[in-house]
Scaffold this motif. Structure first.
Motif, PDB file in Angstrom:
ATOM      1  N   ILE A  33       0.840  -1.199   0.000  1.00  0.00           N
ATOM      2  CA  ILE A  33       0.000   0.000   0.000  1.00  0.00           C
ATOM      3  C   ILE A  33       0.880   1.256   0.000  1.00  0.00           C
ATOM      4  O   ILE A  33       0.587   2.233  -0.693  1.00  0.00           O
ATOM      5  N   ALA A  34       1.969   1.230   0.751  1.00  0.00           N
ATOM      6  CA  ALA A  34       2.874   2.376   0.802  1.00  0.00           C
ATOM      7  C   ALA A  34       3.487   2.631  -0.574  1.00  0.00           C
ATOM      8  O   ALA A  34       3.567   3.773  -1.027  1.00  0.00           O
ATOM      9  N   ILE A  35       3.918   1.560  -1.246  1.00  0.00           N
ATOM     10  CA  ILE A  35       4.516   1.705  -2.581  1.00  0.00           C
ATOM     11  C   ILE A  35       3.490   2.265  -3.562  1.00  0.00           C
ATOM     12  O   ILE A  35       3.791   3.147  -4.363  1.00  0.00           O
ATOM     13  N   VAL A  36       2.244   1.746  -3.479  1.00  0.00           N
ATOM     14  CA  VAL A  36       1.195   2.222  -4.376  1.00  0.00           C
ATOM     15  C   VAL A  36       0.940   3.711  -4.147  1.00  0.00           C
ATOM     16  O   VAL A  36       0.824   4.487  -5.095  1.00  0.00           O
ATOM     17  N   SER A  37       0.868   4.133  -2.874  1.00  0.00           N
ATOM     18  CA  SER A  37       0.603   5.544  -2.588  1.00  0.00           C
ATOM     19  C   SER A  37       1.753   6.424  -3.089  1.00  0.00           C
ATOM     20  O   SER A  37       1.524   7.526  -3.582  1.00  0.00           O
ATOM     21  N   ILE A  38       2.978   5.935  -2.985  1.00  0.00           N
ATOM     22  CA  ILE A  38       4.125   6.701  -3.489  1.00  0.00           C
ATOM     23  C   ILE A  38       4.034   6.851  -5.004  1.00  0.00           C
ATOM     24  O   ILE A  38       4.248   7.944  -5.547  1.00  0.00           O
ATOM     25  N   LEU A  39       3.697   5.749  -5.682  1.00  0.00           N
ATOM     26  CA  LEU A  39       3.557   5.817  -7.140  1.00  0.00           C
ATOM     27  C   LEU A  39       2.441   6.780  -7.528  1.00  0.00           C
ATOM     28  O   LEU A  39       2.566   7.531  -8.488  1.00  0.00           O
ATOM     29  N   VAL A  40       1.342   6.765  -6.775  1.00  0.00           N
ATOM     30  CA  VAL A  40       0.228   7.675  -7.056  1.00  0.00           C
ATOM     31  C   VAL A  40       0.691   9.122  -6.907  1.00  0.00           C
ATOM     32  O   VAL A  40       0.360   9.982  -7.724  1.00  0.00           O
ATOM     33  N   ASN A  41       1.477   9.400  -5.867  1.00  0.00           N
ATOM     34  CA  ASN A  41       1.983  10.761  -5.665  1.00  0.00           C
ATOM     35  C   ASN A  41       2.886  11.185  -6.817  1.00  0.00           C
ATOM     36  O   ASN A  41       2.825  12.320  -7.271  1.00  0.00           O
ATOM     37  N   ILE A  42       3.722  10.275  -7.293  1.00  0.00           N
ATOM     38  CA  ILE A  42       4.622  10.601  -8.407  1.00  0.00           C
ATOM     39  C   ILE A  42       3.817  10.875  -9.671  1.00  0.00           C
ATOM     40  O   ILE A  42       4.051  11.859 -10.378  1.00  0.00           O
ATOM     41  N   ILE A  43       2.835   9.996  -9.953  1.00  0.00           N
ATOM     42  CA  ILE A  43       2.032  10.159 -11.160  1.00  0.00           C
ATOM     43  C   ILE A  43       1.229  11.452 -11.097  1.00  0.00           C
ATOM     44  O   ILE A  43       1.191  12.227 -12.058  1.00  0.00           O
ATOM     45  N   SER A  44       0.590  11.725  -9.973  1.00  0.00           N
ATOM     46  CA  SER A  44      -0.210  12.944  -9.852  1.00  0.00           C
ATOM     47  C   SER A  44       0.690  14.181  -9.916  1.00  0.00           C
ATOM     48  O   SER A  44       0.300  15.207 -10.433  1.00  0.00           O
ATOM     49  N   GLY A  45       1.907  14.066  -9.392  1.00  0.00           N
ATOM     50  CA  GLY A  45       2.844  15.172  -9.442  1.00  0.00           C
ATOM     51  C   GLY A  45       3.239  15.490 -10.884  1.00  0.00           C
ATOM     52  O   GLY A  45       3.306  16.640 -11.276  1.00  0.00           O
ATOM     53  N   ARG A  46       3.462  14.453 -11.689  1.00  0.00           N
ATOM     54  CA  ARG A  46       3.827  14.667 -13.084  1.00  0.00           C
ATOM     55  C   ARG A  46       2.661  15.247 -13.855  1.00  0.00           C
ATOM     56  O   ARG A  46       2.832  16.097 -14.714  1.00  0.00           O
ATOM     57  N   ARG A  47       1.433  14.796 -13.532  1.00  0.00           N
ATOM     58  CA  ARG A  47       0.259  15.318 -14.235  1.00  0.00           C
ATOM     59  C   ARG A  47       0.042  16.794 -13.917  1.00  0.00           C
ATOM     60  O   ARG A  47      -0.217  17.587 -14.791  1.00  0.00           O
ATOM     61  N   SER A  48       0.156  17.164 -12.651  1.00  0.00           N
ATOM     62  CA  SER A  48      -0.080  18.556 -12.276  1.00  0.00           C
ATOM     63  C   SER A  48       1.049  19.445 -12.788  1.00  0.00           C
ATOM     64  O   SER A  48       0.867  20.633 -13.017  1.00  0.00           O
TER      65      SER A  48
END
Length: 49
Positions: A33-48
């Motif tokens: 879950i921690a890895i998934v949340s980190i990946l989500v933060n990276i992806i959302s960061g690149r999108r924004s």
């Protein structure tokens, strides 16, 4: 995208309930879950960005 993430987290939560009988499995689920949340933060960061 958000719906997919939500479904994945729910599935991981259910798997966590099933494997919570062993502490090792529970820790493994938390790490996933921690890895998934980190990946989500990276992806959302690149999108924004």
């Amino acid at each position: 995208m958000l719906y997919t993430i939500a479904v994945v987290l729910i599935i991981l939560w259910l798997v966590g309930l099933v494997s919570s009988y062993t502490m090792g499995g529970f820790i493994h689920i938390l790490l996933v879950i921690a890895i998934v949340s980190i990946l989500v933060n990276i992806i959302s960061g690149r999108r924004s960005g």
